[in-house]
Write an enzyme that holds these catalytic residues in place. Sequence first.
Site, short mmCIF file in Angstrom:
data_model
loop_
_atom_site.label_atom_id
_atom_site.label_comp_id
_atom_site.label_asym_id
_atom_site.label_seq_id
_atom_site.Cartn_x
_atom_site.Cartn_y
_atom_site.Cartn_z
N ARG A 1 39.07 45.24 36.83
CA ARG A 1 40.30 46.28 37.22
C ARG A 1 40.68 46.70 35.74
O ARG A 1 41.11 47.94 35.55
CB ARG A 1 41.32 45.75 38.10
CG ARG A 1 42.37 46.66 38.19
CD ARG A 1 43.49 45.94 39.09
NE ARG A 1 43.27 45.73 40.57
CZ ARG A 1 43.87 44.88 41.14
NH1 ARG A 1 44.71 44.38 40.68
NH2 ARG A 1 43.42 44.58 42.38
N LYS B 1 38.70 41.16 45.09
CA LYS B 1 38.98 40.58 46.47
C LYS B 1 39.15 41.81 47.44
O LYS B 1 38.55 41.60 48.62
CB LYS B 1 39.92 39.57 46.41
CG LYS B 1 39.98 38.26 45.61
CD LYS B 1 41.37 37.35 45.56
CE LYS B 1 42.45 37.89 44.99
NZ LYS B 1 42.49 37.58 43.29
N THR B 2 39.77 42.77 47.18
CA THR B 2 39.86 43.88 48.13
C THR B 2 38.66 44.64 48.34
O THR B 2 38.38 44.99 49.27
CB THR B 2 40.92 44.97 47.52
OG1 THR B 2 42.21 44.15 47.21
CG2 THR B 2 41.26 46.11 48.47
N ASP C 1 46.58 40.74 51.92
CA ASP C 1 46.60 40.21 50.37
C ASP C 1 47.79 39.39 50.20
O ASP C 1 48.73 39.74 51.03
CB ASP C 1 46.66 41.78 49.79
CG ASP C 1 46.27 41.60 48.28
OD1 ASP C 1 45.79 40.54 47.87
OD2 ASP C 1 46.23 42.58 47.39
N THR D 1 46.17 34.53 45.17
CA THR D 1 45.88 34.09 43.75
C THR D 1 46.05 32.63 43.67
O THR D 1 45.80 32.13 42.49
CB THR D 1 46.61 35.08 43.05
OG1 THR D 1 48.02 34.93 43.41
CG2 THR D 1 46.43 36.47 42.55
#
Length: 345
Positions: free
Chosen positions: A221, A68-69, A113, A162
Amino acid sequence: MTVQRLVSASSGGSEEEAVAASLRPQSLAEYIGQTQLKENLGIAIEAARRRAEPIDHILFHGPPGLGKTTLAHIIASEMGGELVTTSGPSLQQPTDLLGILTNLSQGDILFIDEIHRLATVVEEYLYPAMEDYQIDFVVDKGAFAKTIKIPLKRFTLVGATTRAGLLSAPLRDRFGLFYHLDFYEPEELARIVTRSAGILSVRIESEGAEQIARRSRGTPRIANRLLRRVRDYAEVRADGAATSRVADEALRMEGVDALGLDELDRKYLRAIIEFYSGGPVGIEAVAATLNEESETLEDLVEPYLLKIGFLQRTSRGRCAGPMAWAHLGFKAPLASSEAPSLFDE
Ligand code: ADE
């Protein structure tokens, strides 16, 4: 108790952030996976560019660690705007948000975020900011209260969460574009690992990349984090090359099993099986048994276990699936339809 998990999808501090930044794709063309999302987002970016307008406000939702980032960075670079990043929990007061909003230039991207964790008083300032590009700032109280309208530049808000379900309806309705990120396929993760190995100058064999990909719980990640552990092991215990055998040994030593589950995943499943006969059991009870936050379990442990069928969420609580019993070496009880009945001969 908070544990730092090797396979945790939550980001792990500033050194890790720095490495993650070096591995981040800079453009949509370089981005691997999320094919449908990439195509839809690409069209929205291209259309906004042709109209010379900022792109609509965007909400990304999905489990942590899926990009997402990274996508917020890509949007800013493709749209030629600056990216300003913050998070729901760090915006405590309306003034925290006002300072950021009033400093944005036309076309900048504000990335928030964990946007589901914004305080309500802060969130309410976002509504007119998103809709009319202005802030209604209330000064004084009671009979003397006045609203001062502060104009803002046309910016784009990119929110990440999330938990899309926890977003209030007024906030959700102000996003024009919604994208769900799903877990990556092993082949996509293997390509991501190979690309990252190239950037980090790690010699990697395709079987080594596949080994890491299979154990990354569908999450880039985690894949990049495991790659760095395999690199360390390869340098110290082998000749530096990340072969399948080296990757297997390195990850086994780290407590990551063949499916990518780590100690916390296994503890979670074992708690349901051993303490609660496989469920159904409420998340709060499991969290108390493990001395963990229920939110940690819901965000970091459960999504992948649900995806691989090791966990089922029912209206009466969580249940461990038959494959989870087998994976942990337990014999699953027979389903009631298969269990011998008193009336069977
Ligand atoms: N690194 C992390 N995520 C990535 C992705 N989706 N594509 C390419 N490299 C990545």
